[in-house]
Design a protein around this motif. Structure first.
Motif, PDB file in Angstrom:
ATOM      1  N   GLY A   1      44.176  29.463  35.760  1.00 54.39           N
ATOM      2  CA  GLY A   1      43.866  28.489  36.607  1.00 54.39           C
ATOM      3  C   GLY A   1      44.231  29.141  38.077  1.00 54.39           C
ATOM      4  O   GLY A   1      43.244  29.129  39.087  1.00 54.39           O
ATOM      5  N   LEU A   2      45.362  29.566  38.284  1.00 55.90           N
ATOM      6  CA  LEU A   2      45.769  30.429  39.544  1.00 55.90           C
ATOM      7  C   LEU A   2      44.896  31.463  39.772  1.00 55.90           C
ATOM      8  O   LEU A   2      44.465  31.991  40.900  1.00 55.90           O
ATOM      9  CB  LEU A   2      47.350  30.690  39.437  1.00 55.90           C
ATOM     10  CG  LEU A   2      48.153  29.633  39.384  1.00 55.90           C
ATOM     11  CD1 LEU A   2      49.857  30.064  39.202  1.00 55.90           C
ATOM     12  CD2 LEU A   2      47.790  28.687  40.553  1.00 55.90           C
ATOM     13  N   ALA A   3      44.341  32.273  38.860  1.00 54.89           N
ATOM     14  CA  ALA A   3      43.636  33.442  39.021  1.00 54.89           C
ATOM     15  C   ALA A   3      42.291  33.284  39.310  1.00 54.89           C
ATOM     16  O   ALA A   3      41.924  33.809  40.405  1.00 54.89           O
ATOM     17  CB  ALA A   3      43.660  34.353  37.567  1.00 54.89           C
ATOM     18  N   LEU A   4      41.871  32.117  38.872  1.00 56.46           N
ATOM     19  CA  LEU A   4      40.537  31.878  39.424  1.00 56.46           C
ATOM     20  C   LEU A   4      40.440  31.225  40.750  1.00 56.46           C
ATOM     21  O   LEU A   4      39.658  31.597  41.469  1.00 56.46           O
ATOM     22  CB  LEU A   4      39.702  30.498  38.449  1.00 56.46           C
ATOM     23  CG  LEU A   4      39.504  31.102  37.223  1.00 56.46           C
ATOM     24  CD1 LEU A   4      39.195  29.815  36.121  1.00 56.46           C
ATOM     25  CD2 LEU A   4      38.244  31.892  36.982  1.00 56.46           C
ATOM     26  N   LEU A   5      41.661  30.501  41.320  1.00 57.71           N
ATOM     27  CA  LEU A   5      41.557  30.106  42.433  1.00 57.71           C
ATOM     28  C   LEU A   5      41.770  31.287  43.452  1.00 57.71           C
ATOM     29  O   LEU A   5      41.335  31.187  44.601  1.00 57.71           O
ATOM     30  CB  LEU A   5      43.027  29.307  42.701  1.00 57.71           C
ATOM     31  CG  LEU A   5      42.716  27.910  42.352  1.00 57.71           C
ATOM     32  CD1 LEU A   5      44.290  26.931  42.117  1.00 57.71           C
ATOM     33  CD2 LEU A   5      41.592  26.907  42.965  1.00 57.71           C
ATOM     34  N   GLY A   6      42.511  32.410  43.171  1.00 54.79           N
ATOM     35  CA  GLY A   6      42.705  33.442  43.722  1.00 54.79           C
ATOM     36  C   GLY A   6      41.441  34.182  44.043  1.00 54.79           C
ATOM     37  O   GLY A   6      41.077  34.628  45.209  1.00 54.79           O
ATOM     38  N   VAL A   7      40.654  34.416  42.828  1.00 54.04           N
ATOM     39  CA  VAL A   7      39.336  34.969  43.104  1.00 54.04           C
ATOM     40  C   VAL A   7      38.491  34.339  43.834  1.00 54.04           C
ATOM     41  O   VAL A   7      37.669  34.827  44.742  1.00 54.04           O
ATOM     42  CB  VAL A   7      38.732  35.311  41.569  1.00 54.04           C
ATOM     43  CG1 VAL A   7      37.389  35.791  41.619  1.00 54.04           C
ATOM     44  CG2 VAL A   7      39.817  36.254  40.907  1.00 54.04           C
ATOM     45  N   GLY A   8      38.228  32.970  43.471  1.00 44.55           N
ATOM     46  CA  GLY A   8      37.461  32.176  44.473  1.00 44.55           C
ATOM     47  C   GLY A   8      37.644  31.975  45.832  1.00 44.55           C
ATOM     48  O   GLY A   8      37.000  32.288  46.697  1.00 44.55           O
ATOM     49  N   SER A   9      39.022  31.926  46.089  1.00 50.62           N
ATOM     50  CA  SER A   9      39.439  32.013  47.716  1.00 50.62           C
ATOM     51  C   SER A   9      39.084  33.450  48.342  1.00 50.62           C
ATOM     52  O   SER A   9      38.650  33.342  49.482  1.00 50.62           O
ATOM     53  CB  SER A   9      40.886  31.668  47.603  1.00 50.62           C
ATOM     54  OG  SER A   9      41.167  30.502  47.227  1.00 50.62           O
ATOM     55  N   THR A  10      39.283  34.273  47.584  1.00 46.87           N
ATOM     56  CA  THR A  10      38.988  35.682  48.059  1.00 46.87           C
ATOM     57  C   THR A  10      37.228  35.665  48.492  1.00 46.87           C
ATOM     58  O   THR A  10      37.128  36.192  49.375  1.00 46.87           O
ATOM     59  CB  THR A  10      39.243  36.888  47.064  1.00 46.87           C
ATOM     60  OG1 THR A  10      40.743  36.578  46.835  1.00 46.87           O
ATOM     61  CG2 THR A  10      38.854  38.379  47.838  1.00 46.87           C
ATOM     62  N   PHE A  11      36.668  35.170  47.427  1.00 50.47           N
ATOM     63  CA  PHE A  11      35.163  35.346  47.519  1.00 50.47           C
ATOM     64  C   PHE A  11      34.744  34.441  48.955  1.00 50.47           C
ATOM     65  O   PHE A  11      34.049  35.032  49.770  1.00 50.47           O
ATOM     66  CB  PHE A  11      34.509  34.935  46.517  1.00 50.47           C
ATOM     67  CG  PHE A  11      34.229  36.142  45.427  1.00 50.47           C
ATOM     68  CD1 PHE A  11      34.334  37.306  45.887  1.00 50.47           C
ATOM     69  CD2 PHE A  11      34.137  35.888  43.989  1.00 50.47           C
ATOM     70  CE1 PHE A  11      34.352  38.305  44.815  1.00 50.47           C
ATOM     71  CE2 PHE A  11      34.145  36.743  43.233  1.00 50.47           C
ATOM     72  CZ  PHE A  11      34.172  38.371  43.469  1.00 50.47           C
TER      73      PHE A  11
END
Length: 247
Positions: free
Chosen positions: A119-129
């Motif tokens: 979940g943290l990884a998805l948040l990181g990727v999503g926030s980057t995009f």
């Protein structure tokens, strides 16, 4: 027209498959883990549906009539006003989304360190995009400035537009998916899990912020006596020793 198809017999494996029963089973399974009548769930669906409908209708109306630009006497002020309205609507959508997750059943299979890190990884990727798209497009480019006649000199081809066509949409989706995984909520993701995952009465602060026990994963839900089996509850002293003698 029959909805059954013939497959291999018992020697081969499948026999007849009745897709009507399969569809009914899937619908029953889905409704077992998502409560569509919950007000928070309904509010989340309404905001998720209304927000893009609103800004697309308003932007196309502005493109055809220029009424907002005339009202604000500037296409830039009109675009900034629409952008502010979109931001407020997104805040409301995020709030309704979070409340829907907290009121819907929890998926115990997601309550583990691996899912939490995913979940943290998805948040990181999503926030980057999302953030990189915003910086690449600017405020007017992000919030439909082209409908107000505010055009960029050239098409944006820098990161993340060089790897995705719609990075902001994909980033927003990854953010909501990651937040749902962190909160152990199957409602916004997929209604997968078991009937034991239904915990509608747990406190709202069960999003990975609980105390840590011996350095392990956060405890995401406080236990109440109603959550424990009867045999594990403390036995009253009178049942162990009998009633106290009367003087």
């Amino acid at each position: 027209m029959s909805s059954s198809v013939a497959g291999p017999d018992c020697c081969g494996g499948l026999g007849n498959v009745d897709f009507r029963q399969a569809d009914l089973y899937v619908m029953t399974w889905l409704l077992g883990y998502v409560d569509p009548s919950d007000p928070c769930f309904v509010a989340a669906i309404l905001t998720i549906t209304f927000n893009p409908l609103f800004w697309n209708v308003v932007a196309r109306w502005e493109q055809k009539t220029r009424q907002l630009s005339r009202a604000f006497r500037s296409p830039y002020l009109a675009c900034y006003s629409l952008g502010a309205a979109i931001l407020l609507l997104n805040v409301l959508r995020s709030h309704c989304f979070t409340q829907a997750m907290l009121s819907q059943p929890k998926m115990e299979s997601l309550d583990n360190p691996t899912a939490y890190r995913m979940g943290l990884a998805l948040l990181g990727v999503g926030s980057t995009f999302v953030l990189s798209s915003f910086f690449a497009l600017g405020f007017t480019g992000t919030f439909l400035g082209d409908y107000f006649g505010i055009l960029k000199e050239a098409r944006v081809t820098t990161f993340p537009f060089n790897i995705l066509d719609n990075p902001m949409y994909w980033g927003s989706t990854a953010n909501y998916l990651g937040w749902a995984v962190i909160c152990c909520s199957p409602a916004p993701v997929e209604p997968w899990g078991s009937e034991k995952a239904r915990q509608p009465h747990r406190p709202a602060a069960d999003c990975g912020c609980g105390p840590r026990l011996h350095g392990r994963h956060p405890v995401r839900g406080a236990f109440h006596c109603s959550d424990l089996p009867a045999e594990s509850l403390p036995v009253p002293q009178e049942e162990l020793t009998g009633p106290a003698p009367r003087c």
